[in-house]
Design an enzyme around this catalytic site. Structure first.
Site, PDB file in Angstrom:
ATOM      1  N   VAL A  68       0.850  -1.188   0.000  1.00 18.47           N
ATOM      2  CA  VAL A  68       0.000   0.000   0.000  1.00 18.47           C
ATOM      3  C   VAL A  68       0.884   1.236   0.000  1.00 18.47           C
ATOM      4  CG1 VAL A  68      -1.737   1.321   1.267  1.00 18.47           C
ATOM      5  CG2 VAL A  68      -1.867  -1.183   1.221  1.00 18.47           C
ATOM      6  N   ALA A 113       4.450   4.170   2.877  1.00 16.40           N
ATOM      7  CA  ALA A 113       4.030   2.928   2.230  1.00 16.40           C
ATOM      8  C   ALA A 113       4.227   1.785   3.229  1.00 16.40           C
ATOM      9  CB  ALA A 113       4.827   2.680   0.959  1.00 16.40           C
ATOM     10  N   LYS A 114       3.695   0.622   2.911  1.00 14.74           N
ATOM     11  CA  LYS A 114       3.883  -0.551   3.765  1.00 14.74           C
ATOM     12  C   LYS A 114       3.510  -1.784   2.963  1.00 14.74           C
ATOM     13  CE  LYS A 114       5.200  -1.344   8.093  1.00 14.74           C
ATOM     14  NZ  LYS A 114       6.227  -0.593   8.836  1.00 14.74           N
ATOM     15  N   GLY A 115       4.074  -2.914   3.360  1.00 14.80           N
ATOM     16  CA  GLY A 115       3.764  -4.164   2.683  1.00 14.80           C
ATOM     17  C   GLY A 115       3.657  -5.311   3.662  1.00 14.80           C
ATOM     18  N   ASP A 154      10.563  -5.319   8.622  1.00 11.89           N
ATOM     19  CA  ASP A 154       9.535  -5.071   9.635  1.00 11.89           C
ATOM     20  C   ASP A 154       9.389  -6.372  10.419  1.00 11.89           C
ATOM     21  OD1 ASP A 154       7.445  -2.763  10.241  1.00 11.89           O
ATOM     22  OD2 ASP A 154       6.320  -4.622  10.390  1.00 11.89           O
TER      23      ASP A 154
END
Length: 424
Positions: A68, A113-115, A154
């Site tokens: 995202v 952003a992040k995944g 992460d």
């Protein structure tokens, strides 16, 4: 998206719902920029991908992955990738949004952003883990890149996984692109100081907050939830400053010693499958009792949503340092404020990691690398300058540090949005 997963209508008690409430609270402080506030409530782009791999036994397994990009008005997207069986789209949306706020709060030239992949990496062999990582990278490769979106480690991801991601992306573009991810091994363009950066940031902001509260770190009692890179590093630095770590909780259980836990023995054990619960230098207590431990400083450094309203009523802490993303729900925030408990919010408290990720990205582009002392000096200066500016904003408007952080960050984000305009 279905109505249930609408950007503006989150499922109850979700991380995305928490984020939206945080945005609503800051709108009154945005002035003329408030007309752009809806921008903050809608991710720019959300990608859902299928991640099929062939398992060691020949079966074909499918995992669901996400990337995202919440907002990129101030620069390329920046944010980690987590591998966890409970990963959801709403969680990744919230984490990407918090990254937008975090990078703006410390004034880095990034968006958020992040995944994530919904997978339990502990159930995969090393080869299967590599396959999942490479396939996921190939699937999201259409939206990531050194100038567009830069992933990082992460929960349950590390330097090895970043190396696989970098290699996969590089093979697909036909040239080594070290800047596509951060948190890489040193010999592949990683940065000194990156592994300990988030925990160090928690310590630096906590030290300043304690000073302003008149709380002497020598002899201060600290409880830490989550004992990975963030929690354990922060604990070590506070212990070096004279504090006592009286309670630690990880996924294996909770251990308490009012005289202080021996970190030299606890940390190595916490890295084994036995976890903190395998440490014999303290009392094992039920996990819920962690929130009743007599402490001066509480460091939630695990997952989001841990400090609920009931737990906020119980804690003895004078200071909460949010090492995790979104660990405090809005109702708990209000209770802590009413009780006079100071909360240093995640979007500034744990920003040390993304700050050194920025240093790594810059070093990769220049192919010139700094020593660790220089990195720590730069990190401390950025964190302190950001916190002091936020604290001044909080004092000026008589608001909490969290609302002040959002006010500072969202003003920067929306000013960039307004000045860039809408295209077409």
């Amino acid at each position: 998206m279905s109505e249930k997963l609408s950007f503006v209508h989150p499922t109850p008690n979700s991380p995305w719902g928490t984020y939206l409430q945080q945005v609503d609270r800051v709108v009154p402080y945005l002035g003329d920029l408030a007309k752009w506030a809806e921008t903050l409530k809608r991710p720019k782009r959300a990608l859902i991908v299928d991640v099929p791999i062939e398992m060691d036994d020949g079966r074909i397994a499918h995992y669901e992955g996400y990337r995202v990009q919440h907002n990129m008005s101030r620069g390329p997207g920046k944010g980690g990738v987590r591998f966890h069986p409970d990963v959801t789209l709403e969680e990744v949306m919230a984490l990407s949004a918090w990254m937008t706020v975090k990078t703006a709060a410390v004034n880095l030239p990034y968006g958020g952003a992040k995944g994530g992949i919904r997978v339990d990496p502990k159930k995969l062999s090393l080869k299967e883990l590599e396959k999942v990582t490479r396939r996921y990278t190939s699937e999201i490769g259409i939206i990531i890149g050194p100038h567009t979106d830069i992933p990082a480690p992460d929960v349950n991801t590390n330097g090895q996984i970043m190396a696989w991601m970098m290699d996969t992306y590089s093979m697909n573009v036909g040239g080594t692109a070290t800047g596509v991810v951060t948190g890489k091994p040193l010999h592949l363009g990683g940065s000194l100081g990156r592994v300990k950066a988030t925990g160090r940031g928690v310590f630096v902001t906590g030290r300043e907050a304690a000073r302003r509260l008149g709380l002497d770190l020598r002899g201060a009692r600290i409880a830490v939830q989550g004992f990975g890179n963030v929690g354990s590093v922060a604990a070590e630095l506070f212990a070096e400053a004279g504090a006592k770590i009286v309670a630690v909780q990880d996924h294996t259980g909770t251990v308490v010693n009012e005289n202080g836990l021996d970190l030299e023995k606890l940390i190595p054990i916490s890295r084994t499958p036995a976890g903190a619960a395998g440490f014999e230098g303290g009392d094992k207590v039920p996990n819920e009792q962690f929130w009743d431990v007599a402490c001066d400083i509480l460091i939630p450094a695990a997952l989001e949503g841990q400090i609920t309203a009931e737990r906020a009523k119980k804690t003895h802490a004078k200071l909460v340092l949010e090492g995790a993303n979104g660990p405090t729900v809005p109702e708990a925030d209000d209770i802590l404020a009413e009780r006079g408990v100071l909360v240093v919010p995640d979007v500034i408290c744990n920003a040390g990691g993304v700050t050194v990720s920025y240093f790594e990205w810059v070093q990769d582009f220049s192919s010139f690398f700094w020593d660790e002392d220089e990195i720590n000096v730069r990190l401390d200066r950025i964190m302190m300058n950001a916190l002091n500016h936020i604290w001044d904003t909080a004092d000026k408007h008589k608001i909490t540090l969290r609302t002040a952080t959002y006010a500072v960050a969202c003003e920067r984000i929306l000013m960039a949005r307004q000045e860039r305009g809408l295209y077409p």
